[in-house]
Design a protein around this motif. Structure first.
Motif: not given
Length: 640
Positions: A126-131, A138-147, A161-163, A488-498
Motif C-alpha cells: 500500500l505504501i508503494r501503491e499510494k506513493r 519498513k520502519s514506516l510500515a511498522r509504525n502504520l501497523l502499530s497505529e 484520528y490523526y496519525a 525532519a520538518e518536511e516529513h513531520a518527524i522528530e529531528e532528534t531521531e535523525l
C-alpha cells in the motif's frame, strides 16, 4: 522456615499476603504483585485451592496472560500438582482464548489469521501503491501497523484520528485499503479478534451467558498490560458472578505503545466496589539494597498504588553507579568486569545481563565483546546501523571523495543538501562533472557552474582528511546537518531521531584514516551481526512455536551474556545486571514530553533495576558523541 510464613500440605512456604490471595473466596480480587513476589506461584496455588478446597470444577476456571511462554509455564506448574479432579483448566493467551470463541461461533480456522509477515506485506504494498515517500519504508510500515492496531483497539473514529507517522488523509486511505485487503484474503488480524469477540458478546446475550457459565472463575496474569478492549471482554464474561482475580503490578506497566493502560488497573476498585486488595509485599528475588533503591525511584511516580516492598533476602552489595568518560570507556569497563567475574569463577556468562533503553545503544559494547571474545546473545535483533539511509548517504559521499563512487552515489547525495542538480544532467556511463557543467551551459543556467564547482572542490577536500574529520566536514561545511533538519520538518518527524543516527554513524568512523579501513571494519562487524540476527530470529521462532525456555529461565540453553532492552528484560532475572547510558535524553528518552510518558520511562527503569538479584551496576556517561551530557535524573531520584 522464616518467621511470618507458613506451609501448605506440600511443605511450600506461604507469606501471609500470599496465603490471603490464594485462599480468598468469591468476588473480585486485586493482587498487587511486586517484582519477585511470586505471582506465578500465587496464581497456580489459587487455582489449586479453588479445585481442592472450594470444589470448583477445573473446566470452570480460565487463566489468561499475554505470552505463550507465561501461559505454558503456569500450566506446567499446575499440572505438576498431579490433581485428580475431572475436567481441565483453560490456560492461554488473550489471543488464543478469543480465537477459540470465534472458532466456536463462526467456524474460523487458524490459517484465516493474518500473521505478521502477511500484514507487513500488505502495508508495504500500500505504501508503494499510494506513493508515500519515506527513506525507511519498513520502519514506516511498522509504525502504520502499530497505529492501525491502536485505532481498532481503542475503537477510535477513523475520520477523527490523526496519525503520527504520516499525513492524516494518507493514513485513512491506507487503513481502509488494509481492511479491504484482509477482507479479499478472507483473513482477520489480531485486533480483529478482539473487536469481533467484543461485538459478539455485546450483541449476543445468549453467547455471553454461555461463556460466563463455562468460565465461572477468571484469573488474569500481568493485568497491568491489559488494553481497554481486552478488559471489557473479560468483564462481560465475568458477568454477575464477578469471580475475577487480577494479578499484576502497575509499577511495571511499560507497554503503552501496544495499547496497555495502567489506569485500567488503577480503576479496578472503582469498577468493582468492594473488591479485595492484597499486596504481595515481599521480594524474594533481590537483595534489600536493590529493592530499597528501586523503591526510592518508583515512588516519584504520582499515578500508582502506594506500596512498600521489602526484601526476603539478607544484605548484599549496594547499587553501584559508575561514571564513564564516554561510550568506548563504558564498553571497555563492562567487558573487563564481565571477563574478571567469569575468570574468578564468581559468575557464568549466562548469569549476566546488560540492559539498555533502545536497541541502537549496544553497538560499541557488542563490538567490544566480539573483540574480547566474550560470548553474548541479543534478545532482539540488533539493527544494522549502516543499513540506515543516512549511513548510506555518508558512505556515498566518502566513495565519491576517494574516487570509488558511481553515478548512483552521485544521484544519492547531489541534492543532500539541495544543489538543484537535475537527474537529466548526469550521464549513465560514468561520473563526469564537466559533462554536468556543459549540460547547464546548454540550458543557459550558468549559475549552476558555481554549485557544481563547489561540490567537486568539497569532495577533493574530503580526501585530505581522516574519516572522522571527513564526516564532520560533510555535516557542518557541506550542509548535511541542515538537510536533516529540513527533512525532519518536511516529513513531520522528530529531528532528534535523525541526529541520533548521524551521531552514531559519525562516532563509528572515529579512528580510521581512509574509508576502506572503515568499510572493512563495518563489513566484519556486519558478518557477526548477521549471525547474531539469525540466531535471534531462530530463538524468536522457537518462542512462537513454544519450544524455547520459558521466561525466567534465561541462560538455561547457552552460557552467554544477555544483551536486551528494558522492554525485553521484563519477567527475567539475573545475578548481575548492568544498565548502560543512564543519561538524560536516553533515560528518560528525549521524546517523553508528557507526565504520563515520563512516568512510563521511570517504570521502564524500575523494571530494569529489579531484574538484578545480587548486584546492580548503573553506568552513566560524561560525554556522548564527544559532547558533554547530563546524567539521568533517575540517578538522583534513586540515590536520595
Amino acid at each position: 522456615m522464616k518467621a511470618g510464613t507458613e506451609q501448605n500440605n506440600d511443605g511450600l512456604a506461604f507469606s501471609p499476603a500470599q496465603k490471603e490471595a490464594v485462599t480468598y473466596g468469591e468476588g473480585p480480587l486485586l493482587v498487587l504483585a511486586g517484582p519477585g513476589s511470586g505471582k506465578t506461584f500465587v496464581i497456580t496455588q489459587r487455582v489449586r485451592y479453588l479445585i481442592e478446597t472450594r470444589g470448583v470444577s477445573p473446566s470452570r476456571i480460565l487463566v489468561v496472560t499475554f505470552s505463550r511462554a507465561a501461559a505454558r509455564e503456569m500450566e506446567e506448574r499446575f499440572l505438576a500438582f498431579g490433581l485428580r479432579a475431572k475436567g481441565r483448566v483453560t490456560f492461554g493467551t488473550f489471543h488464543s482464548f478469543f480465537f477459540g470463541i470465534l472458532r466456536t461461533a463462526y467456524g474460523y480456522s487458524a490459517d484465516q489469521v493474518a500473521d505478521d509477515e502477511a500484514r507487513m506485506n500488505i502495508v508495504l504494498g500500500l505504501i508503494r501503491e499510494k506513493r508515500i515517500e519515506s527513506e525507511d519504508v519498513k520502519s514506516l510500515a511498522r509504525n502504520l501497523l502499530s497505529e492501525i492496531a491502536s485505532v481498532k483497539e481503542e475503537r477510535a473514529e477513523l475520520a477523527h484520528y490523526y496519525a503520527a507517522c504520516c499525513p492524516a488523509e494518507a493514513f485513512r486511505e491506507i487503513f481502509t485499503a488494509y481492511e479491504e485487503a484482509l477482507g479479499s484474503m478472507r483473513k482477520i488480524d489480531y485486533e480483529d479478534m478482539l473487536l469481533m469477540t467484543y461485538e459478539l458478546l455485546s450483541q449476543r446475550e445468549d453467547i455471553r451467558r454461555a461463556c460466563a457459565a463455562r468460565w465461572q472463575w477468571i484469573l488474569v496474569d500481568e493485568f497491568q498490560d491489559i488494553n481497554r478492549l481486552q478488559y471489557e471482554i473479560v468483564r462481560m464474561i465475568a458477568g454477575e458472578r464477578k469471580n475475577l482475580t487480577i494479578v499484576g503490578d502497575d509499577d511495571q506497566s511499560i507497554y503503552r505503545f501496544r495499547g496497555a493502560r495502567p489506569e485500567i488497573m488503577l480503576g479496578f476498585e472503582r469498577d468493582y466496589p468492594g473488591a479485595k486488595r492484597v499486596l504481595l509485599d515481599v521480594n524474594y528475588r533481590s537483595t534489600p539494597e536493590i529493592v530499597l533503591t528501586a523503591g526510592r525511584l518508583i515512588r516519584k511516580n504520582k499515578r500508582r498504588f502506594r506500596k512498600e516492598i521489602r526484601a526476603f533476602r539478607g544484605p548484599g552489595k549496594p547499587v553501584n553507579t559508575v561514571v564513564c568518560p564516554d561510550p568506548s570507556a563504558e564498553a571497555g569497563y563492562i567487558a573487563d568486569s564481565i571477563r574478571e567475574r567469569v575468570r574468578k569463577g564468581e559468575l557464568r556468562y549466562g548469569e549476566i545481563a546488560v540492559l539498555y533503553r533502545t536497541n541502537l545503544q549496544p553497538r560499541l559494547l557488542s563490538a567490544k565483546l566480539m573483540q574480547e571474545n566474550v560470548p553474548f546473545r541479543m534478545r532482539e535483533m540488533l539493527p544494522d546501523l549502516m543499513d540506515h539511509w543516512i549511513a548510506k548517504d555518508i558512505s556515498a559521499y566518502l566513495r565519491l571523495a576517494w574516487d570509488q563512487g558511481t553515478v548512483g552515489d552521485l544521484i544519492r547525495i547531489m541534492n543532500r543538501p539541495n544543489r538543484y542538480i537535475r537527474r537529466d544532467a548526469l550521464r549513465e556511463d560514468g561520473l563526469d562533472f564537466n559533462g554536468i557543467r556543459r549540460y547547464y551551459f546548454r540550458m543557459g543556467q550558468y549559475w549552476m557552474k558555481e554549485r557544481i564547482d563547489r561540490l567537486e572542490t568539497d569532495l577533493r577536500l574530503l580526501r585530505r582528511k581522516n574519516v572522522y574529520e571527513a564526516v564532520r566536514y560533510i555535516r557542518e561545511d557541506m550542509g548535511y546537518d541542515g538537510f536533516l533538519k529540513a527533512y525532519a520538518e518536511e516529513h513531520a518527524i522528530e529531528e532528534t531521531e535523525l541526529f541520533e543516527v548521524i551521531e552514531e554513524v559519525h562516532d563509528s568512523s572515529d579512528g580510521f584514516q581512509v574509508p576502506e579501513e572503515w568499510f572493512s571494519h563495518l563489513k566484519e562487524f556486519r558478518k557477526e551481526l548477521l549471525l547474531k540476527r539469525e540466531n535471534a530470529g531462530k530463538r524468536a521462532e522457537a518462542d512462537r512455536e513454544g519450544t524455547a525456555a520459558a521466561d525466567g529461565e534465561a541462560g538455561a540453553e547457552e552460557d552467554t551474556v544477555h544483551l536486551m532492552t528494558f522492554h525485553a528484560s521484563k519477567g527475567l532475572e539475573f545475578p548481575l545486571v548492568f544498565i548502560i547510558d543512564a543519561n538524560e535524553g536516553v533515560v528518560p528518552h528525549r521524546k517523553a514530553g508528557t507526565r504520563d510518558e515520563l512516568e512510563e520511562e521511570r517504570r521502564m527503569f524500575y523494571v530494569a533495576m529489579t531484574r538484578a538479584k545480587d548486584e546492580l551496576v548503573v553506568c552513566t556517561l560524561k560525554k556522548r558523541f564527544k559532547r558533554e551530557v547530563s546524567e539521568s535524573p533517575f540517578i538522583a531520584e534513586y540515590e536520595k
